[in-house]
Design a protein around this motif. Structure first.
Motif, PDB file in Angstrom:
ATOM      1  N   LYS A 111     -16.603   0.993  -4.032  1.00 11.27           N
ATOM      2  CA  LYS A 111     -15.649   0.937  -5.130  1.00 11.27           C
ATOM      3  C   LYS A 111     -14.489   0.007  -4.815  1.00 11.27           C
ATOM      4  O   LYS A 111     -14.238  -0.348  -3.674  1.00 11.27           O
ATOM      5  CB  LYS A 111     -15.144   2.334  -5.439  1.00 11.27           C
ATOM      6  N   GLU A 112     -13.773  -0.354  -5.855  1.00  8.52           N
ATOM      7  CA  GLU A 112     -12.564  -1.145  -5.696  1.00  8.52           C
ATOM      8  C   GLU A 112     -11.441  -0.207  -5.270  1.00  8.52           C
ATOM      9  O   GLU A 112     -11.213   0.827  -5.899  1.00  8.52           O
ATOM     10  CB  GLU A 112     -12.212  -1.811  -7.021  1.00  8.52           C
ATOM     11  N   VAL A 113     -10.757  -0.575  -4.188  1.00  7.29           N
ATOM     12  CA  VAL A 113      -9.712   0.266  -3.618  1.00  7.29           C
ATOM     13  C   VAL A 113      -8.432  -0.554  -3.508  1.00  7.29           C
ATOM     14  O   VAL A 113      -8.444  -1.669  -2.980  1.00  7.29           O
ATOM     15  CB  VAL A 113     -10.135   0.786  -2.219  1.00  7.29           C
ATOM     16  N   LEU A 114      -7.345  -0.005  -3.994  1.00  3.45           N
ATOM     17  CA  LEU A 114      -6.032  -0.632  -3.880  1.00  3.45           C
ATOM     18  C   LEU A 114      -5.296  -0.002  -2.706  1.00  3.45           C
ATOM     19  O   LEU A 114      -5.074   1.213  -2.687  1.00  3.45           O
ATOM     20  CB  LEU A 114      -5.232  -0.437  -5.162  1.00  3.45           C
ATOM     21  N   VAL A 115      -4.930  -0.807  -1.713  1.00  4.76           N
ATOM     22  CA  VAL A 115      -4.221  -0.305  -0.533  1.00  4.76           C
ATOM     23  C   VAL A 115      -2.731  -0.384  -0.818  1.00  4.76           C
ATOM     24  O   VAL A 115      -2.163  -1.468  -0.949  1.00  4.76           O
ATOM     25  CB  VAL A 115      -4.577  -1.118   0.726  1.00  4.76           C
ATOM     26  N   ASN A 116      -2.091   0.776  -0.928  1.00 14.26           N
ATOM     27  CA  ASN A 116      -0.673   0.852  -1.233  1.00 14.26           C
ATOM     28  C   ASN A 116       0.192   0.782   0.025  1.00 14.26           C
ATOM     29  O   ASN A 116       1.321   0.312  -0.021  1.00 14.26           O
ATOM     30  CB  ASN A 116      -0.359   2.150  -1.981  1.00 14.26           C
TER      31      ASN A 116
ATOM     32  N   GLY B 187      -2.920 -11.403  -0.304  1.00 13.16           N
ATOM     33  CA  GLY B 187      -1.643 -11.159  -0.965  1.00 13.16           C
ATOM     34  C   GLY B 187      -1.380  -9.681  -1.095  1.00 13.16           C
ATOM     35  O   GLY B 187      -2.112  -8.849  -0.564  1.00 13.16           O
ATOM     36  N   TYR B 188      -0.320  -9.353  -1.801  1.00 13.85           N
ATOM     37  CA  TYR B 188       0.033  -7.955  -2.005  1.00 13.85           C
ATOM     38  C   TYR B 188       0.058  -7.693  -3.499  1.00 13.85           C
ATOM     39  O   TYR B 188       0.565  -8.528  -4.253  1.00 13.85           O
ATOM     40  CB  TYR B 188       1.398  -7.650  -1.381  1.00 13.85           C
ATOM     41  N   PRO B 189      -0.428  -6.611  -4.013  1.00 12.41           N
ATOM     42  CA  PRO B 189      -1.023  -5.501  -3.261  1.00 12.41           C
ATOM     43  C   PRO B 189      -2.400  -5.858  -2.704  1.00 12.41           C
ATOM     44  O   PRO B 189      -3.070  -6.746  -3.210  1.00 12.41           O
ATOM     45  CB  PRO B 189      -1.133  -4.378  -4.293  1.00 12.41           C
ATOM     46  N   PHE B 190      -2.792  -5.158  -1.665  1.00 11.53           N
ATOM     47  CA  PHE B 190      -4.070  -5.394  -1.012  1.00 11.53           C
ATOM     48  C   PHE B 190      -5.177  -4.749  -1.830  1.00 11.53           C
ATOM     49  O   PHE B 190      -5.144  -3.554  -2.076  1.00 11.53           O
ATOM     50  CB  PHE B 190      -4.092  -4.801   0.397  1.00 11.53           C
ATOM     51  N   LEU B 191      -6.138  -5.538  -2.227  1.00  7.68           N
ATOM     52  CA  LEU B 191      -7.251  -5.036  -3.026  1.00  7.68           C
ATOM     53  C   LEU B 191      -8.544  -5.230  -2.256  1.00  7.68           C
ATOM     54  O   LEU B 191      -8.861  -6.338  -1.830  1.00  7.68           O
ATOM     55  CB  LEU B 191      -7.315  -5.783  -4.359  1.00  7.68           C
ATOM     56  N   ILE B 192      -9.260  -4.147  -2.057  1.00 15.84           N
ATOM     57  CA  ILE B 192     -10.550  -4.199  -1.374  1.00 15.84           C
ATOM     58  C   ILE B 192     -11.621  -4.038  -2.448  1.00 15.84           C
ATOM     59  O   ILE B 192     -11.684  -3.018  -3.126  1.00 15.84           O
ATOM     60  CB  ILE B 192     -10.670  -3.080  -0.311  1.00 15.84           C
ATOM     61  N   GLN B 193     -12.463  -5.036  -2.608  1.00 20.40           N
ATOM     62  CA  GLN B 193     -13.470  -5.039  -3.665  1.00 20.40           C
ATOM     63  C   GLN B 193     -14.672  -4.160  -3.351  1.00 20.40           C
ATOM     64  O   GLN B 193     -15.269  -3.571  -4.246  1.00 20.40           O
ATOM     65  CB  GLN B 193     -13.939  -6.473  -3.932  1.00 20.40           C
ATOM     66  N   GLY B 194     -15.070  -4.078  -2.086  1.00 27.64           N
ATOM     67  CA  GLY B 194     -16.256  -3.303  -1.712  1.00 27.64           C
ATOM     68  C   GLY B 194     -15.981  -2.459  -0.484  1.00 27.64           C
ATOM     69  O   GLY B 194     -16.425  -2.783   0.612  1.00 27.64           O
ATOM     70  N   PHE B 195     -15.232  -1.391  -0.657  1.00 22.86           N
ATOM     71  CA  PHE B 195     -14.844  -0.523   0.457  1.00 22.86           C
ATOM     72  C   PHE B 195     -16.054   0.274   0.937  1.00 22.86           C
ATOM     73  O   PHE B 195     -16.836   0.771   0.129  1.00 22.86           O
ATOM     74  CB  PHE B 195     -13.743   0.432   0.002  1.00 22.86           C
TER      75      PHE B 195
END
Length: 100
Positions: free
Chosen positions: A10-15, A55-63
């Motif tokens: 899933k797509e995960v946003l790293v806060n 960049g920020y926020p960190f977005l992981i496309q395929g965690f």
């Protein structure tokens, strides 16, 4: 359902991402959002940590969290955490604790 199943692919946003020392061992605290749910995860005994966010926020496309406990890997590499799409983060750890 465990955390690996909840977040896998899933797509995960790293806060928030904090690399720290817990009792002399490296640990990584990740606060993230996935499908409108917030998670706070502590990865203990972290090794081979690499990060390359654009960049920020960190977005992981395929965690992805892979459990290698039955593969005969060393204990400190029981779990492999990675972004299989963009390779923006990768590391191994011994334990995973979801604190929220």
């Amino acid at each position: 359902m465990n955390i690996a199943e909840q977040l896998s692919g899933k797509e995960v946003l790293v806060n928030r991402l904090v690399l720290q020392t817990e009792d002399g061992s490296p640990a990584l605290l990740m606060e993230l959002t996935c499908e409108d749910a917030d998670y706070k995860i502590l990865f203990e005994e972290v090794t081979c940590f690499t990060v390359a966010f654009q960049g920020y926020p960190f977005l992981i496309q395929g965690f992805e969290i892979l459990d290698h406990s039955t593969d005969g890997w060393q204990a400190d590499a029981r779990y492999e955490i990675r972004d299989y799409e963009d390779h923006s983060i990768a590391f191994y750890c011994q334990n995973i604790t979801v604190t929220e």
